[in-house]
Design an enzyme around this catalytic site. Sequence first.
Site, short mmCIF file in Angstrom:
data_model
loop_
_atom_site.label_atom_id
_atom_site.label_comp_id
_atom_site.label_asym_id
_atom_site.label_seq_id
_atom_site.Cartn_x
_atom_site.Cartn_y
_atom_site.Cartn_z
CB SER A 115 -0.85 -0.01 1.27
OG SER A 115 -1.44 1.24 1.48
CE1 TYR A 139 -3.88 -2.02 5.06
CE2 TYR A 139 -3.33 0.23 4.46
CZ TYR A 139 -3.63 -1.07 4.09
OH TYR A 139 -3.66 -1.40 2.77
CE LYS A 143 -1.74 -4.33 3.38
NZ LYS A 143 -2.09 -5.38 2.44
#
Length: 328
Positions: A115, A139, A143
Amino acid sequence: MNILIIGGAGYIGSHVAREFLDRGYKVTVFDNLSSGLRENLFPEASFIHGDILLYQKLKEAMEGQEAAVYLAAFKAVGESMIKPEKYSLNNITGTVNLLNAASEAGLKYIIFSSSAAVYGEPAYLPIDEKHPVNPENYYGFTKLEIEKFLGWYDRLKGIRYASLRYFNAAGYDVKGRITGLEQNPANLIPVIMEAASGMRSELAIFGDDYDTPDGTCIRDYIHVNDLATGHALALDYIAKNNKSLTVNLGSETGSSVMEVLQTARRVTGKPIPSRMAGRRPGDPARLTASAKLARELLGWQPQYSDMETLINTSWKAYAREAGNSCTR
Ligand code: UDP
């Protein structure tokens, strides 16, 4: 080639599964159906109902596979800041399981959904792959950690990977073959579609006092069919060159929240009520990709990522679900 699509019943995963089926791969979808939908499964693909946290099941699913696409991560930025434990367990522990199972099963290639969240607040635009990585939310941290695990298993176990740093995935299959709608979406375009189809009352616009021409945030929206093509090209590249890869996948075009909303009002013909809300913490004013590396190394070129097509294909899925007639 046999390919396992982990998270293949989800929004992006189902488009990726469709792409590999169209290219003649033998596809197996592995999904726990926590957010994926049976409706997103294709009869030509095998399906294993399993969870990445269950090592044995995952290992069995990998037997006889050459490659895996790894999309089974939680992805709600806001939630990751409130429930980091959930993201640690699924995204990090799940990755360790996945890599150990891959290593034991002799899997050669992994395509990973990374991402743009790994970059954090942009130091310059457009963001290329040399931009420093400094995630602003948990988040994005997960990643980035997964990318590091992949790097080590490449070095130590010879598993080649492609880490694809998605910008804002949006749109629906241009041929209308995928109809499952995301449950409780938090991303802009599905939220707008829900407001257009009467599934929610309005769109809350998170801030109009940013340093952008209309004051709302600018993002780089990339069509999910274009993303899916990127996965197939990335697998070709790492298999052919026996070399891992980290690339951005973005359209290199910025659209503001207001521009997206206006296009949606025009395309759907619906009023789409909106109200101005406060800023959402951690939102940079602008994010746009440089996708030069993907163009040069993979020959990847987005075809469907103009805002009109993004909205049009989304509306076809949502209008059907809401029982509206879709005229376009
Ligand atoms: N956004 C908004 N209202 C919403 C959802 C999103 O105004 O209900 C804005 C958000 O603040 C950001 C842009 O839309 O500027 C894209 O947000 P999204 O969550 O889709 O993706 P992100 O860029 O955070 O990954």
